[in-house]
Scaffold this active site. Sequence first.
Site, PDB file in Angstrom:
ATOM      1  NE  ARG A  91       2.138-117.228 -12.629  1.00  0.00           N
ATOM      2  CZ  ARG A  91       3.037-118.203 -12.587  1.00  0.00           C
ATOM      3  NH1 ARG A  91       3.115-119.004 -11.555  1.00  0.00           N
ATOM      4  NH2 ARG A  91       3.903-118.386 -13.574  1.00  0.00           N
ATOM      5  CD  GLU A 151       2.417-123.388 -17.773  1.00  0.00           C
ATOM      6  OE1 GLU A 151       2.492-122.311 -18.395  1.00  0.00           O
ATOM      7  OE2 GLU A 151       3.332-123.819 -17.060  1.00  0.00           O
ATOM      8  NE  ARG A 182      -0.318-121.025 -13.736  1.00  0.00           N
ATOM      9  CZ  ARG A 182       0.625-120.617 -14.583  1.00  0.00           C
ATOM     10  NH1 ARG A 182       0.632-119.355 -14.988  1.00  0.00           N
ATOM     11  NH2 ARG A 182       1.545-121.459 -15.036  1.00  0.00           N
ATOM     12  CB  CYS A 207       5.829-125.646 -15.993  1.00  0.00           C
ATOM     13  SG  CYS A 207       7.514-125.145 -16.356  1.00  0.00           S
ATOM     14  CB  THR A 227       9.460-122.932 -13.973  1.00  0.00           C
ATOM     15  OG1 THR A 227       8.176-122.796 -14.630  1.00  0.00           O
ATOM     16  CG2 THR A 227      10.489-123.477 -14.934  1.00  0.00           C
ATOM     17  NE  ARG A 229       4.872-114.356 -14.172  1.00  0.00           N
ATOM     18  CZ  ARG A 229       5.105-113.183 -14.768  1.00  0.00           C
ATOM     19  NH1 ARG A 229       6.245-112.550 -14.587  1.00  0.00           N
ATOM     20  NH2 ARG A 229       4.192-112.644 -15.565  1.00  0.00           N
ATOM     21  NE  ARG A 247       7.996-114.722 -17.063  1.00  0.00           N
ATOM     22  CZ  ARG A 247       7.118-115.700 -16.756  1.00  0.00           C
ATOM     23  NH1 ARG A 247       5.854-115.598 -17.124  1.00  0.00           N
ATOM     24  NH2 ARG A 247       7.497-116.765 -16.066  1.00  0.00           N
ATOM     25  CD  GLU A 302       6.814-118.385 -20.152  1.00  0.00           C
ATOM     26  OE1 GLU A 302       5.651-118.778 -20.215  1.00  0.00           O
ATOM     27  OE2 GLU A 302       7.666-118.931 -19.484  1.00  0.00           O
TER      28      GLU A 302
HETATM   29  P1  ADP Z   1       2.137-116.107 -16.021  1.00  0.00           P
HETATM   30  O1  ADP Z   1       2.211-114.929 -15.125  1.00  0.00           O
HETATM   31  O2  ADP Z   1       0.874-116.864 -15.830  1.00  0.00           O
HETATM   32  O3  ADP Z   1       3.371-116.931 -15.953  1.00  0.00           O
HETATM   33  P2  ADP Z   1       2.610-114.582 -18.498  1.00  0.00           P
HETATM   34  O4  ADP Z   1       4.004-114.211 -18.239  1.00  0.00           O
HETATM   35  O5  ADP Z   1       2.269-115.112 -19.854  1.00  0.00           O
HETATM   36  O6  ADP Z   1       1.972-115.640 -17.534  1.00  0.00           O
HETATM   37  O7  ADP Z   1       1.695-113.258 -18.213  1.00  0.00           O
HETATM   38  C1  ADP Z   1       0.306-113.411 -18.377  1.00  0.00           C
HETATM   39  C2  ADP Z   1      -0.337-112.074 -18.625  1.00  0.00           C
HETATM   40  O8  ADP Z   1      -0.196-111.289 -17.420  1.00  0.00           O
HETATM   41  C3  ADP Z   1       0.346-111.282 -19.735  1.00  0.00           C
HETATM   42  O9  ADP Z   1      -0.647-110.599 -20.486  1.00  0.00           O
HETATM   43  C4  ADP Z   1       1.158-110.266 -18.985  1.00  0.00           C
HETATM   44  O10 ADP Z   1       1.318-109.082 -19.726  1.00  0.00           O
HETATM   45  C5  ADP Z   1       0.281-110.013 -17.784  1.00  0.00           C
HETATM   46  N1  ADP Z   1       1.037-109.436 -16.663  1.00  0.00           N
HETATM   47  C6  ADP Z   1       2.065-109.995 -15.990  1.00  0.00           C
HETATM   48  N2  ADP Z   1       2.488-109.152 -15.020  1.00  0.00           N
HETATM   49  C7  ADP Z   1       1.683-108.044 -15.069  1.00  0.00           C
HETATM   50  C8  ADP Z   1       1.609-106.823 -14.330  1.00  0.00           C
HETATM   51  N3  ADP Z   1       2.439-106.558 -13.314  1.00  0.00           N
HETATM   52  N4  ADP Z   1       0.660-105.919 -14.683  1.00  0.00           N
HETATM   53  C9  ADP Z   1      -0.196-106.185 -15.694  1.00  0.00           C
HETATM   54  N5  ADP Z   1      -0.191-107.323 -16.431  1.00  0.00           N
HETATM   55  C10 ADP Z   1       0.752-108.237 -16.123  1.00  0.00           C
HETATM   56  N1  DAR Z   2       9.042-121.811 -22.794  1.00  0.00           N
HETATM   57  C1  DAR Z   2       9.150-122.752 -21.709  1.00  0.00           C
HETATM   58  C2  DAR Z   2       8.552-122.101 -20.444  1.00  0.00           C
HETATM   59  C3  DAR Z   2       9.040-122.562 -19.131  1.00  0.00           C
HETATM   60  C4  DAR Z   2       8.524-121.740 -17.988  1.00  0.00           C
HETATM   61  N2  DAR Z   2       7.262-121.055 -18.280  1.00  0.00           N
HETATM   62  C5  DAR Z   2       6.052-121.644 -18.151  1.00  0.00           C
HETATM   63  N3  DAR Z   2       5.905-122.798 -17.591  1.00  0.00           N
HETATM   64  N4  DAR Z   2       4.967-120.980 -18.642  1.00  0.00           N
HETATM   65  C6  DAR Z   2      10.615-123.041 -21.606  1.00  0.00           C
HETATM   66  O1  DAR Z   2      10.956-124.156 -21.307  1.00  0.00           O
HETATM   67  O2  DAR Z   2      11.378-122.136 -21.849  1.00  0.00           O
END
Ligand code: ADP
Ligand code: DAR
Length: 388
Positions: free
Chosen positions: A155, A254, A258, A300, A302, A309, A338, A343
């Site tokens: 993404r 966010e 995305r 953010c 990050t 990511r 994660r 997250e």
């Molecule tokens: P972001 O990737 O936007 O930072 P999150 O960590 O919250 O957000 O992940 C968003 C959604 O994508 C969550 O439901 C997570 O389980 C899903 N996800 C992330 N990586 C994978 C993957 N490799 N396969 C399937 N789902 C994934």
């Molecule tokens: N919980 C926030 C997340 C920072 C990075 N992740 C984002 N942007 N979705 C923290 O400061 O830990």
Amino acid sequence: MLLHLKLRLELQLLGRCAQLVINRHASKGNVDKEVMEQMEKGYKKLAESKSKSLLKKHLTKEIFEKLKTKTTPSFNSTLLHCISSGMCNHDSGVGLYAPDPEAYKVFADLFDPVIEEYHKCFKKTDKQPATAFGKGADFENLDPDGHFIVSTRVRCGRAVKGYPFNPCLTEADYMELESKICGAVTSLTGEYKGKYMPLTGMDKCIQEQLIEDHYLFKEGDRFLASAGASRYWPTGRGIFLNSAKNFLVWCNEEDHIRIISMEKGGDLGKVYDRMVGGVEALGKQLQFNRDERLGFLTFCPTNLGTSIRASVHIKLPNLMCDPDEMKKLADKYRLQIRGTSGEHSEAKGGVHDISNQRRMGLTEYEIIKEMHDGIKGLIEAECKAKSA
Ligand code: ADP
Ligand code: DAR
């Protein structure tokens, strides 16, 4: 669908000036008294806390005093907008968000050291390389026999030029952004053709299933809520899914946008190429906000730079038996671990979400290569641990 959004937009535009006044933190250039008091109180609590956030580490008293009276020229954003999430959530990892694009410059004394540490040495004198996606075909399938990887996802985030980030978006802004993004995604063709579903009015069972299936973003993240990302929820929020459900676009979660590609298995190259195709198609219809030095701008810090990511849902039972060893390996490969639902979630059924940590200082291609090589290294270590 578009007509519905346009009608709602007209209504909301009338309230626009009212929102600007209500959400004001500062009158042109001067931080409001109550905002200053709130900031001083919150800073004192954070400074006395045991927080391990990058905000606590880098918001020294000297920098706080220097920045607390500053505001951004276009949206009057204040330091409080930037630090409220980390002040309310001492368990933040980072705790800092940009209320608008100018904040990265006006509050650079705070953003730059946080960016440098999170993205592993992207110094304030460094510059994000020009966009270079390369070819996904260079990356062989990470797990052709399907022993370890359940699914792969790549993404990136994009901001639409001319708009601030969540804390400064009015309800009318959310409507305008949704209308623009909906128009762009519903004109995609071929494998990208699909349907936009606004969160407003979405059947709760459908919403829960989309979250469960890892397609749709979760609601109620306290870090994002304290950062001002839940205002007017669910207005302007939604998800686009192509027919094959392997290409998705999130609207106003966010970030403004995305862009996501995902599928079962470990074919990182194929998933990456599909995301790149989607980004390029949408880039022909929307003006993305890219800074000369920081790269693609996001809410953010990050997610700055490439904003990419790339993650696998992966089972590494032997490595995960020794969390300290696993952490060392993740750090060595610059990977982030994660839980299964992303997250701030825990792993379920031994499935972890493992992805690249840094998003800046390398091209898009190099970021994907760093993640690819890291996951390959973990799988090799898992096989060694299994046979030991
Ligand atoms: P972001 O990737 O936007 O930072 P999150 O960590 O919250 O957000 O992940 C968003 C959604 O994508 C969550 O439901 C997570 O389980 C899903 N996800 C992330 N990586 C994978 C993957 N490799 N396969 C399937 N789902 C994934
Ligand atoms: N919980 C926030 C997340 C920072 C990075 N992740 C984002 N942007 N979705 C923290 O400061 O830990």
